[in-house]
Design a protein around this motif. Structure first.
Motif, mmCIF file in Angstrom:
data_model
loop_
_atom_site.group_PDB
_atom_site.id
_atom_site.type_symbol
_atom_site.label_atom_id
_atom_site.label_comp_id
_atom_site.label_asym_id
_atom_site.label_seq_id
_atom_site.Cartn_x
_atom_site.Cartn_y
_atom_site.Cartn_z
ATOM 1 N N ASP A 68 38.536 40.667 41.855
ATOM 2 C CA ASP A 68 38.416 40.727 40.390
ATOM 3 C C ASP A 68 37.031 41.196 39.967
ATOM 4 O OD1 ASP A 68 41.012 39.817 40.171
ATOM 5 O OD2 ASP A 68 40.451 37.770 39.602
ATOM 6 N N GLN A 69 35.990 40.705 40.632
ATOM 7 C CA GLN A 69 34.618 41.105 40.301
ATOM 8 C C GLN A 69 34.396 42.573 40.615
ATOM 9 O OE1 GLN A 69 32.337 39.093 38.700
ATOM 10 N NE2 GLN A 69 34.172 37.845 38.558
ATOM 11 N N ALA A 72 36.128 44.655 37.969
ATOM 12 C CA ALA A 72 35.427 44.576 36.679
ATOM 13 C C ALA A 72 34.187 45.460 36.654
ATOM 14 C CB ALA A 72 35.046 43.135 36.372
#
Length: 74
Positions: A68-69, A72
């Motif tokens: 997810d990081q 992003a």
């Protein structure tokens, strides 16, 4: 995940964490209690917990967080 050994997954995720500016820490207590869940924690460059403050993350949890990081940031 995908037939990968736990150790291989841990090594891969430690590398990914470093690439994203994090460190992966593993809890290695002599006894288990609420403070020590025997899992993993992700910390930032300042040493503050970003996820898994009480070492409650599994490697699959770590992978989801880092993925997810990484998504992003792109």
């Amino acid at each position: 995940m995908n037939g990968e050994s736990e150790k291989s997954q841990e090594i891969r995720l430690r590398k990914l964490a470093r690439e994203l500016g994090y460190e992966l820490e593993k809890d290695r207590p002599k006894g288990r209690d609420m403070e020590h869940q025997g899992g993993y924690k992700i910390v930032n460059a300042e040493g503050a917990a970003e996820a898994g403050e009480h070492f409650e993350l599994t490697l699959d949890d770590v992978e989801r967080f880092l993925t997810d990081q990484g998504t992003a940031r792109t």
